[in-house]
Design a protein around this motif. Structure first.
Motif, PDB file in Angstrom:
ATOM      1  N   LEU A  72      -1.909   4.403  -6.649  1.00 30.72           N
ATOM      2  CA  LEU A  72      -1.296   4.780  -5.367  1.00 30.72           C
ATOM      3  C   LEU A  72      -0.874   3.524  -4.632  1.00 30.72           C
ATOM      4  O   LEU A  72      -1.531   2.483  -4.729  1.00 30.72           O
ATOM      5  N   LEU A  73       0.217   3.626  -3.884  1.00 27.66           N
ATOM      6  CA  LEU A  73       0.748   2.509  -3.104  1.00 27.66           C
ATOM      7  C   LEU A  73       0.562   2.776  -1.615  1.00 27.66           C
ATOM      8  O   LEU A  73       0.932   3.842  -1.114  1.00 27.66           O
ATOM      9  N   LEU A  74      -0.016   1.802  -0.903  1.00 31.03           N
ATOM     10  CA  LEU A  74      -0.107   1.814   0.556  1.00 31.03           C
ATOM     11  C   LEU A  74       0.915   0.815   1.067  1.00 31.03           C
ATOM     12  O   LEU A  74       0.793  -0.385   0.794  1.00 31.03           O
ATOM     13  N   LEU A  75       1.911   1.282   1.804  1.00 33.47           N
ATOM     14  CA  LEU A  75       3.089   0.469   2.084  1.00 33.47           C
ATOM     15  C   LEU A  75       3.364   0.345   3.576  1.00 33.47           C
ATOM     16  O   LEU A  75       3.611   1.341   4.262  1.00 33.47           O
ATOM     17  N   ASP A  76       3.340  -0.900   4.068  1.00 39.61           N
ATOM     18  CA  ASP A  76       3.808  -1.166   5.425  1.00 39.61           C
ATOM     19  C   ASP A  76       5.333  -1.245   5.383  1.00 39.61           C
ATOM     20  O   ASP A  76       5.920  -1.707   4.395  1.00 39.61           O
ATOM     21  N   LEU A  77       5.990  -0.787   6.444  1.00 41.46           N
ATOM     22  CA  LEU A  77       7.456  -0.817   6.448  1.00 41.46           C
ATOM     23  C   LEU A  77       8.011  -2.176   6.840  1.00 41.46           C
ATOM     24  O   LEU A  77       9.050  -2.598   6.349  1.00 41.46           O
ATOM     25  N   THR A  78       7.329  -2.883   7.738  1.00 40.29           N
ATOM     26  CA  THR A  78       7.843  -4.154   8.252  1.00 40.29           C
ATOM     27  C   THR A  78       7.253  -5.296   7.440  1.00 40.29           C
ATOM     28  O   THR A  78       6.229  -5.882   7.797  1.00 40.29           O
ATOM     29  N   ILE A  79       7.873  -5.606   6.322  1.00 40.60           N
ATOM     30  CA  ILE A  79       7.415  -6.669   5.428  1.00 40.60           C
ATOM     31  C   ILE A  79       8.604  -7.547   5.058  1.00 40.60           C
ATOM     32  O   ILE A  79       9.751  -7.099   5.095  1.00 40.60           O
ATOM     33  N   PRO A  80       8.338  -8.813   4.708  1.00 42.29           N
ATOM     34  CA  PRO A  80       9.450  -9.716   4.359  1.00 42.29           C
ATOM     35  C   PRO A  80      10.047  -9.393   3.000  1.00 42.29           C
ATOM     36  O   PRO A  80       9.474  -8.655   2.205  1.00 42.29           O
ATOM     37  N   GLY A  81      11.208 -10.015   2.747  1.00 41.17           N
ATOM     38  CA  GLY A  81      11.918  -9.730   1.501  1.00 41.17           C
ATOM     39  C   GLY A  81      12.510  -8.343   1.598  1.00 41.17           C
ATOM     40  O   GLY A  81      13.183  -7.993   2.567  1.00 41.17           O
ATOM     41  N   LEU A 102      -1.916  -2.462  -1.913  1.00 36.86           N
ATOM     42  CA  LEU A 102      -1.707  -2.516  -0.470  1.00 36.86           C
ATOM     43  C   LEU A 102      -0.647  -3.566  -0.168  1.00 36.86           C
ATOM     44  O   LEU A 102      -0.832  -4.744  -0.485  1.00 36.86           O
ATOM     45  N   VAL A 103       0.452  -3.145   0.428  1.00 33.59           N
ATOM     46  CA  VAL A 103       1.536  -4.057   0.775  1.00 33.59           C
ATOM     47  C   VAL A 103       1.512  -4.241   2.292  1.00 33.59           C
ATOM     48  O   VAL A 103       1.917  -3.359   3.045  1.00 33.59           O
ATOM     49  N   GLU A 104       1.008  -5.393   2.717  1.00 34.73           N
ATOM     50  CA  GLU A 104       0.806  -5.686   4.133  1.00 34.73           C
ATOM     51  C   GLU A 104       0.924  -7.198   4.322  1.00 34.73           C
ATOM     52  O   GLU A 104       0.259  -7.962   3.636  1.00 34.73           O
ATOM     53  N   ASP A 105       1.813  -7.631   5.243  1.00 35.66           N
ATOM     54  CA  ASP A 105       2.060  -9.060   5.387  1.00 35.66           C
ATOM     55  C   ASP A 105       1.182  -9.719   6.447  1.00 35.66           C
ATOM     56  O   ASP A 105       1.272 -10.933   6.627  1.00 35.66           O
ATOM     57  N   GLU A 106       0.329  -8.971   7.131  1.00 34.63           N
ATOM     58  CA  GLU A 106      -0.604  -9.556   8.091  1.00 34.63           C
ATOM     59  C   GLU A 106      -1.933  -9.813   7.375  1.00 34.63           C
ATOM     60  O   GLU A 106      -2.676  -8.880   7.059  1.00 34.63           O
ATOM     61  N   PRO A 107      -2.273 -11.085   7.077  1.00 30.87           N
ATOM     62  CA  PRO A 107      -3.427 -11.377   6.218  1.00 30.87           C
ATOM     63  C   PRO A 107      -4.748 -10.814   6.727  1.00 30.87           C
ATOM     64  O   PRO A 107      -5.536 -10.279   5.951  1.00 30.87           O
ATOM     65  N   ASP A 108      -5.013 -10.933   8.026  1.00 28.67           N
ATOM     66  CA  ASP A 108      -6.299 -10.444   8.545  1.00 28.67           C
ATOM     67  C   ASP A 108      -6.418  -8.939   8.401  1.00 28.67           C
ATOM     68  O   ASP A 108      -7.473  -8.423   8.021  1.00 28.67           O
ATOM     69  N   ASN A 144       4.808  -8.926   0.364  1.00 31.20           N
ATOM     70  CA  ASN A 144       6.257  -8.771   0.499  1.00 31.20           C
ATOM     71  C   ASN A 144       6.777  -7.711  -0.467  1.00 31.20           C
ATOM     72  O   ASN A 144       6.136  -7.373  -1.462  1.00 31.20           O
ATOM     73  N   GLY A 145       7.960  -7.196  -0.150  1.00 35.71           N
ATOM     74  CA  GLY A 145       8.519  -6.092  -0.907  1.00 35.71           C
ATOM     75  C   GLY A 145       8.937  -6.444  -2.323  1.00 35.71           C
ATOM     76  O   GLY A 145       8.837  -5.608  -3.228  1.00 35.71           O
ATOM     77  N   SER A 146       9.388  -7.664  -2.542  1.00 37.96           N
ATOM     78  CA  SER A 146       9.817  -8.063  -3.886  1.00 37.96           C
ATOM     79  C   SER A 146       8.642  -8.070  -4.851  1.00 37.96           C
ATOM     80  O   SER A 146       8.745  -7.584  -5.987  1.00 37.96           O
ATOM     81  N   GLU A 147       7.503  -8.622  -4.406  1.00 38.09           N
ATOM     82  CA  GLU A 147       6.307  -8.624  -5.257  1.00 38.09           C
ATOM     83  C   GLU A 147       5.823  -7.202  -5.487  1.00 38.09           C
ATOM     84  O   GLU A 147       5.365  -6.853  -6.575  1.00 38.09           O
TER      85      GLU A 147
END
Length: 234
Positions: A57-66, A15-21, A42-45
């Protein structure tokens, strides 16, 4: 939540998501449904993990840093990383969906989304890509049809409340192994802030009664938690 934390129960999701909660809540909810979820922010990690330890499987948010989500999509597909990717984003306009799908996403869900729909789409992609090999889990006469999310004893559906189902799914993922009560509490009551810790014992008590005659026993391990095992006496 430790962003690198994962629980090895079922199919592994990243899960790639930059909002911790939001990441923590979604991780708990998906773990309660039998998935093993690793989070990163973040996208680099995300790319590093896709290259060296690819998930099912990857769950990907579009608005992430990096690297943003679209860059991750382009790079993953350019490098021929075949992991199925579901985009989860607040960008729900038709144009945004088209861009995401054209960049290599396998599916797209706008926020907010329904967890049942998300689970169904994840499992459909895992089956399509041959990554969800254990469609039915068994312990004694108890069976979990993971695609339907239903429990059966023989041919009979086992009627459970949502909390009983969450507890049983968590225990069914690792039969014969103890699961800590603290972890089970987080899975059964993922969004509750005013529920007493002892409430997990009430759910376990009710579930144990419903499992009578199923060939499966819910065992309390004092100081450790609970486990599920075959019961030869039934």
């Amino acid at each position: 939540m430790n962003p690198a934390m994962t629980v090895a129960d079922g199919p592994r999701l990243l899960l790639v998501e930059d909002e911790p909660d939001l990441a923590a809540a979604l991780q708990r909810a998906l773990e309660a449904r039998g998935f093993a979820v690793t989070c990163c922010g973040n996208g680099s990690e995300a790319m590093n993990r896709l290259r060296h330890d690819p998930p099912a499987l990857l769950l990907l948010d579009l608005t992430i840093p990096g690297l943003d989500g679209l860059q991750v999509l382009h790079k993953a597909r350019a490098e021929q990383i075949g992991v199925p990717i579901v985009v989860l984003t607040a960008r729900s306009a038709v144009g945004d969906r088209v861009v995401g799908l054209n960049a290599g996403a396998d599916d797209y869900l706008g926020k907010p989304f329904d967890l049942d729909e998300l689970e169904a789409r994840i499992r459909a992609l895992l089956r399509r890509h041959g990554r969800d090999t254990e469609a039915v889990q068994r312990c004694g006469r108890l069976q979990l049809d993971r695609a339907a999310g239903a429990f059966y004893v023989g041919e009979q559906v086992l009627e459970l409340t949502p909390r009983e189902q969450a507890l049983l799914k968590a225990l069914m993922a690792t039969p014969g192994r103890a699961v800590a009560k603290e972890r089970l509490f987080r899975l059964v009551f993922p969004m509750a802030t005013e529920v007493q810790f002892e409430a997990i014992e009430v759910v376990a008590y009710r579930l144990r009664k419903k499992l009578a005659g199923s060939g499966t026993a819910l065992v309390t391990l004092r100081g450790l938690g609970y486990l599920l095992r075959e019961d030869a006496a039934t």
